[in-house]
Design an enzyme around this catalytic site. Sequence first.
Site, short mmCIF file in Angstrom:
data_model
loop_
_atom_site.label_atom_id
_atom_site.label_comp_id
_atom_site.label_asym_id
_atom_site.label_seq_id
_atom_site.Cartn_x
_atom_site.Cartn_y
_atom_site.Cartn_z
N HIS A 60 0.82 -1.21 0.00
CA HIS A 60 0.00 0.00 0.00
C HIS A 60 0.86 1.27 0.00
CE1 HIS A 60 -4.18 1.42 1.50
NE2 HIS A 60 -3.58 2.40 0.86
N ARG A 64 2.27 8.67 -6.06
CA ARG A 64 1.85 9.99 -6.56
C ARG A 64 2.20 10.31 -8.01
NH1 ARG A 64 -1.79 9.91 -2.97
NH2 ARG A 64 -1.34 10.78 -0.93
N ASN A 94 -4.49 5.69 -7.17
CA ASN A 94 -5.21 6.97 -7.10
C ASN A 94 -4.31 8.15 -7.48
OD1 ASN A 94 -3.70 6.74 -4.75
ND2 ASN A 94 -5.15 7.93 -3.52
N ASP A 151 -8.74 2.50 -3.90
CA ASP A 151 -8.31 3.06 -2.61
C ASP A 151 -8.29 4.59 -2.57
OD1 ASP A 151 -7.16 2.93 0.08
OD2 ASP A 151 -5.42 3.81 -0.89
N ASP A 304 0.38 2.38 3.83
CA ASP A 304 -0.50 3.46 3.38
C ASP A 304 0.29 4.77 3.31
OD1 ASP A 304 -2.65 4.87 2.45
OD2 ASP A 304 -3.78 4.84 4.33
N GLY A 323 -3.95 11.47 5.04
CA GLY A 323 -2.83 10.58 4.74
C GLY A 323 -1.52 11.07 5.33
#
Lengths: 437, 328
Positions: A60, A64, A94, A151, A304, A323
């Site tokens: 995870h 970017r 994402n 996600d 994450d 985040g």
Amino acid sequence: MSSIILRGGLVVGELSAEVGDVLIVDGRIAAVGVVADVPVKSVEVDASGCWVGPGFVDLHTHLREPGREEAETIESGAAAGALGGFTALVAMPNTEPALDSVALVSYVLDRGARTPLDIAVAGAITRGRRGEMLAPLAEMAELGVRLFTDDGMGVQDPSLMRRALTYAKPLGVRLAQHCEDELLAGGGSMNEGAVSSRLGLVGRPALAEELMVLRDIELVRLTGGAVHFLHLSTKRSLEMVVSARNEGLPVTFEVAPHHFTLDETACGQFDPLFKVHPPLRPRRDVNALREAMRSGQVDAVATDHAPHAPELKDLPFDEAPAGMLGLEHAASLTFEALGSEDASPLRFFALLSRGPARIAQLRNSDLRIRHSGHGGALAAGEDANLVVFDTETRWTARSGELHSRATNSPYDGRELVGKVRATIAKGRLVVNEGVLV
Amino acid sequence: MIQTIRGQNLLSLDNVSREAIVEVLDTAESFVEVNRRSIKKVPALKGRVVASLFFEESTRTRLSFETAAKRLSADVLSLAVASSSVKKGESLRDTIATIDALGIDAVVMRHQSSGAALQVSRYVPHVHVINAGDGLHQHPTQGLLDAFTIRQVLAERMGASGVESGSELFHGLRILIVGDIRHSRVARSDIAAYVTLGAQVRVAAPGTLLPADIENWPVTVVDSFDEALEWADVVGLLRLQRERGSGSFVPSLGEFTQTFGLTVERAKKLRPSAIIMHPGPMNRGVEIDSRVADLPEAVIERQVANGVPIRMAVLYLTVAGSKEEVVS
């Protein structure tokens, strides 16, 4: 011919650990145990007082790129990962645009191949992550994609999720779900409870996560498709998934370092560094996660890792993006959660390497495209993806010393025990003495 | 726990001691007298600069703060930023840095985000930050002026001095707060002030307008609104925050008025001495009937008037911070 010799560490296999050496020749493990016959010009790494095990695999990571290169790039994220002891990262889709097509997935795979690590990709379940139409899962699976997720947001529509599972099942891939029902959680910026109520912040209730976990377990039962539950944060979520797994359903789950080290009171000063989805929960949930890690119920620790540009974390709490960074501290925090000096080395590598490698289908025994084998048993012949983790070093986390482009770590100033001394990825020594080679 | 706001920020009443609150009320008392003079000005903050930074619409709070600053002879820099920092493309940090670069001693700030004033106080630690309302979190000067108004009315009735009474008049005082507590920064500040001063606080609202963890608050939720009206010495009404989407928390405004509005009928159940309060702006006909709002027991305009001396006291104590004579 290149060779590396790791001397005198505790070599952590799948079932037992023994002090010994590991010899790596031409990118593969050549010998394990007492290694006397070492090629001349071998690079020697002193692993005494360290654990030597399979390199960490992060299920995870938000890299970017493309779209938010000011916060992180595939290259900078890989450097941060290597320092954190990771040899493989699964890049989350994402990005801007979302990784929902062969072209975009190929772009990330190509960029990733130029880094010292293996960069796998999780593709989007739906086009543009909009939760409306399926993305081309079969085409992306052809490229080697084994995990799919929207996600940042879960697939909200239950009939679409059902269809996605039915479609994904014969492809041999797994759908990874961010469990939060947005109708319940939407507009919230921290855990709903005593702290949010005092601060006047709209809450994201635990129920929003648990309801979707419950729904997806039942969809797995109905369709037979496999689900990996991302960053579970409550005791109840864990109980439900563990129980479903015990029934034999194809479900797995991960926990994130921030959820097992920080609780909701960290938001008390409205610092957006502590804003994350799902949110930091009450202490009883934090303790339940740690307990589950120690008792071997957790499949994987996943970071994450979510870099954000500093100006975005200067926004008011409710407007700031969710985040926080994770790659460079995850191993030390996992070591802490397992009890530091009492930590089990087998559990440690199960959580950070072998469990996630199995879920990402990145093991030596898996059918892999482009990527080397991870999460191995440390046997001769395996691809050399290894980490040397010094269990004794005490150090202080400093946001200014991170290798991510962003600095949004919640751990600035935290005292940590255990540090990555060396990382061998794709057969090469990429971190030595705790610094990039 | 903050023991005095002298030289400090004022961000919340959550962690302010009884002594610190009484100090503000007593200081405000001396400023009431200034406001009655024909020349309503003292030189207490002469040469100091107070920036008034309102990211959210406001009439009374802003006028009240700016009037207070001027009566203390401070220079006022007024900046109306009615749009969010995101829409403007400028971060909160940059906005405050820009104002700070002009040279300021204090910033009075209202923002639609909870915690915004606290965040700003981290960016400019050398500036005194006064929270004029942040999201659903706190509105400390409203809490102080409400407490001040209650003490003033009760002291007057007894022919006593508010200053001499300290916090005594609050001991055991029965205060009922009605309406949208969940979305109210005023309720959070009022409850903190009243409980700290020693009052008993009860709340009445539909379940959806109570915070999710109301059982952890230092208040009692009443079973019957009508019975609680007979119990109360003070009834504090709250604005139904329609702009915060609380409309969907009750089926209709009409039903809210039927069940929790202070109608003429309900007002008859109040003790004759009960004080009726509302922080404004009122939704006449929703949470309070127009005729009730105009009763002599309703002190709504007095609350507005007291906003000035309370904000003078807060500005004076935070910015000047010393113990010399306030009014020369």
